[in-house]
Design a protein around this motif. Structure first.
Motif, short mmCIF file in Angstrom:
data_model
loop_
_atom_site.label_atom_id
_atom_site.label_comp_id
_atom_site.label_asym_id
_atom_site.label_seq_id
_atom_site.Cartn_x
_atom_site.Cartn_y
_atom_site.Cartn_z
N LEU A 128 0.80 -1.17 -0.18
CA LEU A 128 0.00 0.02 -0.03
C LEU A 128 0.75 1.14 -0.02
N ARG A 129 2.01 1.21 0.76
CA ARG A 129 2.68 2.38 0.83
C ARG A 129 3.68 2.61 -0.20
N ARG A 130 4.16 1.57 -0.93
CA ARG A 130 4.81 1.58 -2.40
C ARG A 130 4.01 2.19 -3.24
N THR A 131 2.68 1.82 -3.59
CA THR A 131 1.87 2.31 -4.43
C THR A 131 1.00 3.39 -4.22
N SER A 132 1.26 3.96 -2.90
CA SER A 132 0.46 5.22 -2.42
C SER A 132 -0.95 4.85 -2.01
N LEU A 133 -1.40 3.63 -2.24
CA LEU A 133 -2.85 3.32 -2.04
C LEU A 133 -3.19 3.68 -0.45
N ASP A 134 -2.34 3.74 0.26
CA ASP A 134 -2.75 3.89 1.69
C ASP A 134 -3.19 5.60 2.06
N GLU A 135 -2.96 6.40 0.97
CA GLU A 135 -3.38 7.66 0.75
C GLU A 135 -4.63 8.07 0.42
N LEU A 136 -5.37 6.98 -0.11
CA LEU A 136 -6.69 7.11 -0.98
C LEU A 136 -7.87 7.93 -0.09
N PRO A 137 -7.68 7.59 1.39
CA PRO A 137 -8.81 8.07 2.12
C PRO A 137 -8.60 9.68 2.37
N GLN A 138 -7.40 9.92 1.78
CA GLN A 138 -7.23 11.55 1.96
C GLN A 138 -8.15 12.42 1.06
N PHE A 139 -8.79 11.56 0.12
CA PHE A 139 -9.89 12.33 -0.83
C PHE A 139 -10.98 12.91 0.01
N ILE A 140 -10.96 11.99 1.12
CA ILE A 140 -12.34 12.61 2.10
C ILE A 140 -11.88 13.86 2.75
N ASN A 141 -10.59 13.72 3.13
CA ASN A 141 -10.05 15.10 3.62
C ASN A 141 -10.18 16.06 2.67
N VAL A 142 -9.98 15.79 1.38
CA VAL A 142 -10.26 17.11 0.42
C VAL A 142 -11.69 17.62 0.43
N LEU A 143 -12.70 16.68 0.41
CA LEU A 143 -14.16 16.92 0.45
C LEU A 143 -14.31 17.84 1.69
N GLN A 144 -13.67 17.41 2.84
CA GLN A 144 -13.88 18.12 4.15
C GLN A 144 -13.40 19.54 4.21
N GLY A 145 -12.23 19.77 3.21
CA GLY A 145 -11.74 21.14 3.03
C GLY A 145 -10.55 21.31 3.62
N ASP A 146 -9.95 20.21 4.36
CA ASP A 146 -8.76 20.25 5.27
C ASP A 146 -7.33 20.17 4.26
N MET A 147 -7.70 19.46 3.15
CA MET A 147 -6.55 19.45 2.01
C MET A 147 -7.09 19.52 0.85
N SER A 148 -5.89 19.52 -0.21
CA SER A 148 -6.41 19.73 -1.62
C SER A 148 -5.83 18.57 -2.32
N VAL A 149 -6.32 18.34 -3.55
CA VAL A 149 -5.77 17.30 -4.49
C VAL A 149 -4.43 17.54 -4.69
N VAL A 150 -4.11 18.80 -4.96
CA VAL A 150 -2.62 19.26 -5.42
C VAL A 150 -2.28 20.34 -4.43
N GLY A 151 -1.10 20.06 -3.75
CA GLY A 151 -0.39 20.84 -2.83
C GLY A 151 0.78 20.44 -2.33
N PRO A 152 1.51 21.13 -1.48
CA PRO A 152 2.52 20.51 -0.66
C PRO A 152 2.36 19.47 0.25
#
Length: 467
Positions: free
Chosen positions: A359-383
């Motif tokens: 999961l880490r090697r393929t970055s699949l562990d980060e998929l739930p962060q799209f929920i963070n994007v919807l919540q407004g805490d993150m962006s799809v693109v950014g640091p």
């Protein structure tokens, strides 16, 4: 500047509004021709729909600054904003059709063909017109006479850029430097016309149209005196940034009561830009979550079946303006470190589960962060967000480190697509990541976000230093 060259330039300047008229004509013409050819009908309702398309397109085109000068701009970027303006235009068109309950009146074939053909023509005429201008400029037409004050490194870089790209229409007319000719490289001698006084004189005589000042920012008295005199001319004046001015993040004028101020470190996410960025995040995250919903369920089940612990791992990070946020990841380790001392994952780390390594090697562990994007805490693109303990460590060692928090953290970023992702076991590696993060913030645009998303898809989410 020749008489013919002046004629071309003056007409282009005087009739710049023709760009808008061409777009309006093409949008309406595509709809009219499509409807006449397919259903042999083009009445007031079709005209009204085209008019909505006209007004909406002009609005979004102005919002994206599509009608600015693209003399030295990227063709891909220009076409991206032309296409984006038309895509955004479709939204008010669909809203009109929905709320007026006239969807049955308009032919779906006509609407579909109109939308596709208009996209093609809006881009095609720009490509042809750009090639025409490039041909004129390579032949010495539609050029702008340029002078450069100060043969510093920045001044020489600009000289080389102009000489290597004649299609921009910039033509070196004169170089100015206070040093004696024997201290200047021979390749510049033919353009050397003297010092600052001669630069001002040529500007006053109308022999220069654009003047770039490449003097060091420490020479404030000389720069101020030059700018004061140039204020009595019509020449366009630009200052070439040194490292100090380059490090300003979106400097802009501000006010505190009657006192005028200049912001030094500021976020680009203001006003309309903030709205555009948020719309981009919502659109992308909703679309991606729709596509990955089933794979996420499969991953969640696999995590639950292969190791003990929760499926989702929550960890505090710094968000925009350094405020704490809680990000989501698929759990990939046997431990759930979220304290003041978090050890970065390394090669062969015993804490990583077998499934977690994949999961880490393929970055699949980060998929739930799209929920963070919807919540407004993150962006799809950014640091990329770092663990808080890592922030506190590196902010003391790397200049301008915390400026990366002038934008929301992202799932992917400019640093990541340029190879700076995964383990940062040395300060040098982290410095490079910060360098790319700050470049992104200084140069943010929807076009840059689009490129990063495309690069992320093409290059994949894997990396040789990701453990």
């Amino acid at each position: 500047m020749s008489e013919n060259d002046g004629f071309v330039r003056n007409n282009i300047n005087q009739f710049a509004f023709m760009y808008r008229l061409i777009d309006i004509f093409l949008i309406q013409m595509c709809l009219a021709l499509t409807s006449l050819l397919y259903i042999a009908k083009y009445d007031s309702k079709y005209f009204m729909l085209g008019l909505i398309g006209n007004l909406s397109f002009i609005f979004f085109a102005e919002l994206f600054a599509l009608y600015r000068s693209w003399r030295a701009g990227s063709l891909k970027e220009m076409l991206f904003y032309a296409g984006s303006s038309w895509m955004m235009t479709l939204f008010p068109i669909f809203v009109f059709l929905f709320f007026t309950k006239q969807t049955e009146y308009f032919s779906r074939v006509v609407l579909g063909t109109w939308m596709i053909s208009t996209t093609i023509l809006l881009c095609a005429w720009r490509i042809m017109y750009r090639q025409l201008l490039f041909a004129l400029r390579r032949n010495g037409r539609n050029t702008r006479s340029v002078g450069i004050v100060g043969l510093t490194k920045r001044g020489i870089d600009l000289y080389n850029e102009i000489q290597n790209h004649p299609e921009t229409g910039y033509k070196i007319t004169a170089l100015f430097d206070e040093r004696t000719p024997d201290r200047i490289d021979e390749k510049y001698q033919s353009y050397l016309k003297g010092g600052i006084e001669q630069a001002v004189q040529m500007a006053q005589e109308g022999k220069l149209e654009v003047l770039f000042i490449g003097l060091p920012m420490q020479a404030t008295d000389r720069i101020n005196s030059v700018l004061k005199v140039l204020g009595d001319t019509t020449v366009d004046v630009h200052i070439l940034p040194d490292m100090f001015t380059y490090n300003l993040l979106h400097a802009r004028m501000g006010h505190v009561g009657e006192m005028q101020t200049i912001s030094i470190y500021d976020s680009p996410m203001k006003g309309g830009y903030q709205i555009m960025k948020r719309l981009e995040d919502i659109t992308l995250s909703l679309g991606i979550l729709t596509l990955i919903a089933i794979p996420m369920l499969v991953i969640a089940a696999a995590i639950k079946l292969t190791s003990k612990g929760p499926v989702i791992f929550k960890q505090h990070r710094y968000g925009i303006d350094g405020k704490k946020i809680k990000i989501y990841k698929f759990r990939s380790m046997t431990t759930q470190d979220n304290g003041d001392d978090i050890k970065q994952a390394t090669k062969g780390d015993a804490r990583i589960t077998p499934l977690g390594a994949f999961l880490r090697r393929t970055s699949l562990d980060e998929l739930p962060q799209f929920i963070n994007v919807l919540q407004g805490d993150m962006s799809v693109v950014g640091p990329r967000p770092h663990a808080i303990s890592h922030n506190e460590l590196y902010r003391k060692q790397i200049n301008y480190y915390m400026l990366r928090h002038k934008m929301k953290p992202g799932i992917t970023g400019w640093a990541q697509v340029n190879g700076w992702r995964g383990e940062t076991d040395t300060v040098d590696k982290m410095e490079m990541r910060i360098k790319f993060d700050l470049f992104y913030i200084r140069n943010w645009s929807l076009w840059l976000d689009f490129k990063i998303v495309i690069f992320t898809i093409l290059k994949g989410f894997v990396g040789k230093h990701v453990y």
